[in-house]
Design an enzyme around this catalytic site. Structure first.
Site, PDB file in Angstrom:
ATOM      1  N   ASN A 238       0.798  -1.217   0.000  1.00 40.87           N
ATOM      2  CA  ASN A 238       0.000   0.000   0.000  1.00 40.87           C
ATOM      3  C   ASN A 238       0.837   1.277   0.000  1.00 40.87           C
ATOM      4  O   ASN A 238       0.295   2.363  -0.204  1.00 40.87           O
ATOM      5  CB  ASN A 238      -0.927   0.016   1.217  1.00 40.87           C
ATOM      6  N   GLN A 278      -5.158  -3.820  -1.842  1.00 41.94           N
ATOM      7  CA  GLN A 278      -4.604  -2.933  -2.864  1.00 41.94           C
ATOM      8  C   GLN A 278      -4.423  -3.630  -4.211  1.00 41.94           C
ATOM      9  O   GLN A 278      -3.997  -3.000  -5.174  1.00 41.94           O
ATOM     10  CB  GLN A 278      -3.244  -2.383  -2.398  1.00 41.94           C
ATOM     11  N   THR A 338     -25.658  -8.780  11.627  1.00 36.88           N
ATOM     12  CA  THR A 338     -26.545  -8.444  10.514  1.00 36.88           C
ATOM     13  C   THR A 338     -25.784  -7.678   9.440  1.00 36.88           C
ATOM     14  O   THR A 338     -25.121  -6.679   9.735  1.00 36.88           O
ATOM     15  CB  THR A 338     -27.716  -7.580  11.002  1.00 36.88           C
ATOM     16  N   CYS A 423      -3.072   4.740   7.675  1.00 35.70           N
ATOM     17  CA  CYS A 423      -3.299   4.161   9.000  1.00 35.70           C
ATOM     18  C   CYS A 423      -2.198   4.516   9.988  1.00 35.70           C
ATOM     19  O   CYS A 423      -2.325   4.269  11.185  1.00 35.70           O
ATOM     20  CB  CYS A 423      -3.423   2.644   8.889  1.00 35.70           C
TER      21      CYS A 423
END
Length: 498
Positions: A238, A278, A338, A423
């Site tokens: 990345n 990526q 869900t 990040c």
């Protein structure tokens, strides 16, 4: 009147008579000349936003440089070209996220409004229609990587998928297999998961990489042990775009890995996990041909919505893992909870488009990346191209030597760039990926990652190239280090006082 599609900026797509709401009036937009029928190029004077640096602004050492009593960065901002009418900066950070393709939004909208059923409600039509849409999306995601739809487990994103792959497999096989292999340049969530497993008593081998970012297959082979449970190696990095030899790794684990396990009295080869966030939609992927057992995917890296991803988990031979989320047993019992049909449908449509347009997108991105590199390298000396030159071109990483990193980014406020992974962008430490390649702190700090995507235009690339050339030139004029280099002084021979 029928359905009216609302759009903003360059997202107007569709038929030549596409209608949009503007200033409380309905106007027609002529899209005859739009490229690929969904994007029109930006005009140069509409691309970059003028951004002034306030006197009290601070962004590390760069903003504190003074030249003749004047803020150096402010001086640079005044001396280089800036757009005059735009409302948004130029976006070149496609590795952190991509804009939602308008066609993806169109597919999602019904599931926010009238088709709002719970896909796990199987007693009425609302649930049935949502379930059908989810299963169709699952097929599109599976097709993107050559998998079966039953092998796709929807998650919140690649970070969750990476966590469940490493932790789930390691914990399931912990009684007999306690060894894990990964690389020093993996995404932070993989490295942190590996460290967490180390705290639980597992042994982890972190493979080094060569100066081009590629692993050595000999290092991987030497690291394999009879009790190796999982090998996790990213497909496309990345930060530097390097493409690892995934098929070769898969073959090695099937042969040498399986042989070692058999000799150690253990069954099964080491499982192969790859972070494909990526890579999906950018390079060709086939989990069977490449010998991949687990793969992590993320929707917002392929022009889909954020908050949804997937984990490919092989069914034959079956991959076993402990789930890290317990609940109602959804998603084969591996990821309870869900599902969100609008996000799943958006992910599916993004995957369908990525599969359909992968070759076109790759050629488009390659041409723009080449245009950017050629222009910058022709005008600026002492620029390092980080990573393997045959890697994914949409992720271009350059280091501008003898330029102070914070000053460089401060002077490029009208261009959305990154100096590393999103990040870890809050950290002031230089990129651990670039350091693993052998770069020193200075060169790692002066690096920029150019994320080029589907909607990037030639006009934007030309503007960015010109701006960077002038900014780097100006910064070097202010740098005593650059002056010393120009005088032929080897900076490594200087003993700096503390």
């Amino acid at each position: 009147m029928g359905r009216i599609a609302l759009r903003a900026g360059r997202s107007n797509i569709g038929n030549p008579s596409k209608m949009v709401m503007q200033n409380s009036k309905i106007v027609a937009i002529n899209s005859v000349n739009q490229q690929r029928n969904y994007a029109s190029p930006s005009q140069v004077n509409q691309m970059a936003t003028p951004v002034d640096v306030k006197p009290e602004a601070r962004a590390g050492r760069g903003s504190m440089q003074k030249v003749g009593g004047k803020d150096a960065v402010a001086d640079i901002l005044e001396s280089v070209p800036r757009g005059s009418t735009a409302n948004r900066p130029i976006y070149l950070d496609a590795q952190s996220t991509t804009p939602v393709d308008p066609r993806v939004l169109d597919a999602m909208m019904p599931f926010f409004t009238n088709q709002y059923g719970n896909p796990h409600s199987r007693t009425h039509a609302y649930g049935w229609e949502s379930e059908a849409a989810v299963e169709e999306a699952r097929e599109h995601v599976a097709k993107l990587i050559g998998a079966d739809a039953k092998e796709i487990i929807f998650t919140s994103g690649a970070t969750e998928s990476n966590n469940m792959s490493l932790k789930g497999v390691a914990r399931f096989y912990k009684q007999k297999k306690k060894h894990i292999i990964t690389t020093q340049t993996e995404h932070k969530c993989v490295l942190d998961s590996a460290r967490k497993l180390q705290d639980e008593g597992f042994e982890v081998t972190y493979l080094p990489v060569q100066t081009n970012g590629l692993i050595r297959m000999e290092d991987l082979e030497a690291a394999l042990r009879p009790d190796t449970s999982v090998v996790s190696i990213m497909a496309v990095n990345n930060e530097i775009g390097v493409v690892q030899p995934i098929a070769e790794i898969g073959h090695l684990l099937k042969t040498k890995g399986a042989q070692l396990a058999k000799e150690g009295g253990l069954s099964g080869k080491p499982l192969f996990h790859t972070d494909g966030a990526q890579a999906a939609g950018k390079i060709e992927l086939d989990v069977d041909k490449m010998g991949i057992d687990l793969m992590s995917l993320s929707s917002h890296k392929i022009y889909g919505p954020k908050g949804i991803g997937a984990c490919y988990v092989r069914r034959r031979p079956r991959v076993r893992m402990d789930p890290i989320i317990s609940g109602g047993g959804q998603e084969r019992g591996l990821r309870s909870g869900t599902l969100a049909p609008p996000l799943v449908v958006g992910f599916g449509e993004a995957a369908r488009l990525a599969y359909q347009e992968r070759e076109y997108d790759y050629q488009h991105v390659s041409a723009l990346a080449q245009r950017l590199r050629d222009r910058i390298l022709a005008e600026i000396e002492c620029v390092l191209v980080n990573g393997d030159p045959t890697g994914y071109p949409g992720c271009t990483n350059l280091s501008f030597q003898y330029v102070e990193g914070e000053s460089l980014l401060m002077a490029l406020k009208d261009i959305c760039l990154s100096s590393g992974s999103a990040c870890t962008s809050a950290s002031l430490e230089p990129s651990y990926v670039l350091r693993a390649l052998g770069l020193d702190d200075e060169n790692a700090h002066s690096s920029l990652r150019f994320g080029i995507g589907r909607f990037t235009t030639e006009e934007e690339i030309d503007y960015v190239s010109e701006k960077i050339i002038k900014v780097v030139t100006r910064l070097r004029e202010l740098s005593p280090l650059w002056e010393m280099v120009q005088d032929g002084i080897d900076l490594k021979t200087i003993e700096w006082s503390g």
